[in-house]
Design a protein around this motif. Structure first.
Motif, mmCIF file in Angstrom:
data_model
loop_
_atom_site.group_PDB
_atom_site.id
_atom_site.type_symbol
_atom_site.label_atom_id
_atom_site.label_comp_id
_atom_site.label_asym_id
_atom_site.label_seq_id
_atom_site.Cartn_x
_atom_site.Cartn_y
_atom_site.Cartn_z
ATOM 1 N N ILE A 92 -22.228 70.412 -2.186
ATOM 2 C CA ILE A 92 -22.134 69.180 -1.414
ATOM 3 C C ILE A 92 -21.557 68.008 -2.201
ATOM 4 C CG2 ILE A 92 -24.486 68.425 -1.931
ATOM 5 C CD1 ILE A 92 -24.569 67.502 1.071
ATOM 6 N N GLY B 260 -20.162 65.751 4.179
ATOM 7 C CA GLY B 260 -20.914 64.815 5.014
ATOM 8 C C GLY B 260 -19.989 63.690 5.426
ATOM 9 N N PHE C 35 -23.334 56.854 8.288
ATOM 10 C CA PHE C 35 -24.742 57.245 8.114
ATOM 11 C C PHE C 35 -25.661 56.037 8.322
ATOM 12 C CE2 PHE C 35 -28.377 57.978 5.180
ATOM 13 C CZ PHE C 35 -28.925 59.082 5.820
#
Length: 101
Positions: free
Chosen positions: A26, A53, A59
């Motif tokens: 990630i 992401g 976010f």
């Protein structure tokens, strides 16, 4: 297993991985190069998969909307830690007893 790629960190993750396991890469920790012996990955039939992401700003906006609208997850049942085997594939495993329950 969630992994930050870079240096020899992934080698330790490969050793700790179970047979047929997956390492989800990630981010980066010590650069973008991977130092890894192929043997543990081959013997364990492991997979390394990159995931990504969204942008931090998106976010933060998502979390603000969740807070403003009081959005809560739908939880069918909460399992005690001792019942973790029965909870696999479920939403929540309780690790500590809640006060008053």
């Amino acid at each position: 297993m969630l992994e930050l790629i870079g240096g020899d960190n992934i080698s330790r993750s490969a050793v700790a991985l179970t047979s047929g396991g997956r390492i989800a890469q990630i981010g980066f920790m010590k650069g973008s190069e991977i130092v890894l012996s192929a043997v543990p990955m081959m013997l364990k039939r492991a997979i390394i998969q990159g995931i990504s992401g969204g942008h931090r700003r998106v976010f933060e906006v998502m979390n603000r909307v969740i807070d403003e609208h009081g959005i809560k997850p739908v939880i069918d049942k909460v399992y005690a830690f001792e019942d973790a085997r029965a909870a696999f594939g479920k939403m929540v495993v309780r690790f500590k007893s809640e006060v008053g329950s």
